[in-house]
Design a protein around this motif. Sequence first.
Motif, mmCIF file in Angstrom:
data_model
loop_
_atom_site.group_PDB
_atom_site.id
_atom_site.type_symbol
_atom_site.label_atom_id
_atom_site.label_comp_id
_atom_site.label_asym_id
_atom_site.label_seq_id
_atom_site.Cartn_x
_atom_site.Cartn_y
_atom_site.Cartn_z
ATOM 1 N N LYS A 36 0.859 -1.174 0.000
ATOM 2 C CA LYS A 36 0.000 0.000 0.000
ATOM 3 C C LYS A 36 0.901 1.232 0.000
ATOM 4 O O LYS A 36 1.721 1.408 0.905
ATOM 5 N N TRP A 37 0.726 2.091 -1.030
ATOM 6 C CA TRP A 37 1.618 3.232 -1.211
ATOM 7 C C TRP A 37 0.983 4.519 -0.703
ATOM 8 O O TRP A 37 -0.238 4.699 -0.782
ATOM 9 N N ASN A 38 1.834 5.424 -0.222
ATOM 10 C CA ASN A 38 1.332 6.748 0.140
ATOM 11 C C ASN A 38 1.170 7.592 -1.130
ATOM 12 O O ASN A 38 1.522 7.173 -2.230
ATOM 13 N N LYS A 39 0.626 8.779 -0.967
ATOM 14 C CA LYS A 39 0.332 9.625 -2.128
ATOM 15 C C LYS A 39 1.584 10.025 -2.893
ATOM 16 O O LYS A 39 1.545 10.199 -4.105
ATOM 17 N N ARG A 43 6.792 5.674 -0.124
ATOM 18 C CA ARG A 43 6.739 4.713 0.979
ATOM 19 C C ARG A 43 5.634 3.691 0.723
ATOM 20 O O ARG A 43 4.521 4.052 0.332
ATOM 21 N N SER A 44 5.985 2.427 0.956
ATOM 22 C CA SER A 44 4.996 1.353 0.870
ATOM 23 C C SER A 44 4.927 0.625 2.205
ATOM 24 O O SER A 44 5.913 0.578 2.954
ATOM 25 N N ASN A 45 3.759 0.051 2.503
ATOM 26 C CA ASN A 45 3.551 -0.705 3.734
ATOM 27 C C ASN A 45 2.879 -2.032 3.418
ATOM 28 O O ASN A 45 2.007 -2.100 2.546
ATOM 29 N N SER A 93 7.769 -1.794 6.104
ATOM 30 C CA SER A 93 7.737 -0.511 5.402
ATOM 31 C C SER A 93 9.017 -0.308 4.594
ATOM 32 O O SER A 93 10.103 -0.720 5.024
ATOM 33 N N ARG A 104 9.831 12.798 4.983
ATOM 34 C CA ARG A 104 8.763 13.503 5.684
ATOM 35 C C ARG A 104 9.304 14.667 6.511
ATOM 36 O O ARG A 104 10.313 14.548 7.213
ATOM 37 N N GLY A 198 -2.437 15.058 2.856
ATOM 38 C CA GLY A 198 -1.249 14.228 2.961
ATOM 39 C C GLY A 198 0.017 14.970 3.325
ATOM 40 O O GLY A 198 1.099 14.377 3.342
#
Length: 212
Positions: A36-39, A43-45, A93, A104, A198
């Motif tokens: 699952k990727w952030n916008k 980063r993926s989780n 992650s 970030r 985000g």
Amino acid sequence: MLEYHENPWPHFTGSLPDDFYNHVKSMWDENDTKKKWNKCKNRSNIIIEDDKINTILNDISLGILTKSKHIFEKFYPRLDYEKLTGECSNLFSENPARLAYPMRNLHIDNGNKLVTGLWYFRHENEEYGYGGNLILHNPITKEEKIFEYGENKIVLFPNTPISWHRITIRKCSEHPRRFICMRLETKLKLHNYQTKNGKDVMIYEDLKNNYE
């Protein structure tokens, strides 16, 4: 062995046993369909489903909550610590290997988190100096402390109003930046921090402590 540090804000650092570290490393989930990727796509989780890994990491997170009683009583005096409960979750992650990119900015974890843990899995062939380091920042005293991304290094901290932090720029590397994100979350909202589209836009002066 985890050591407690008071400055620049309360946190615990150390490493975990080598045999467990190597076990988790060998179990790292690389299934792209699960990511699952952030916008920002930096980063993926993947949710960790292995019972052995989760049992040990959950015990560590809950142990930090127990050790942090005095911290919660100091920063959230109206919070009934004895009734405080939470649910643990852990993530494989990654920040992908590619061209250099920013990480970030200065932020604090959302108010539903009680404890956050970051356990680093730097690739054995990657030298130090590629960035992606954690900077702990006290918004009151302006003190900072660097926690360098490295092999089998772990930092955990209770979520207080002064637990601000950021990640330094990640340089171009052949290897992804891997870490396990440990989360102990509650249905309560300790404070009102939130992102906007985000992005981290709130500052310490905007923060409202709901249990002051």
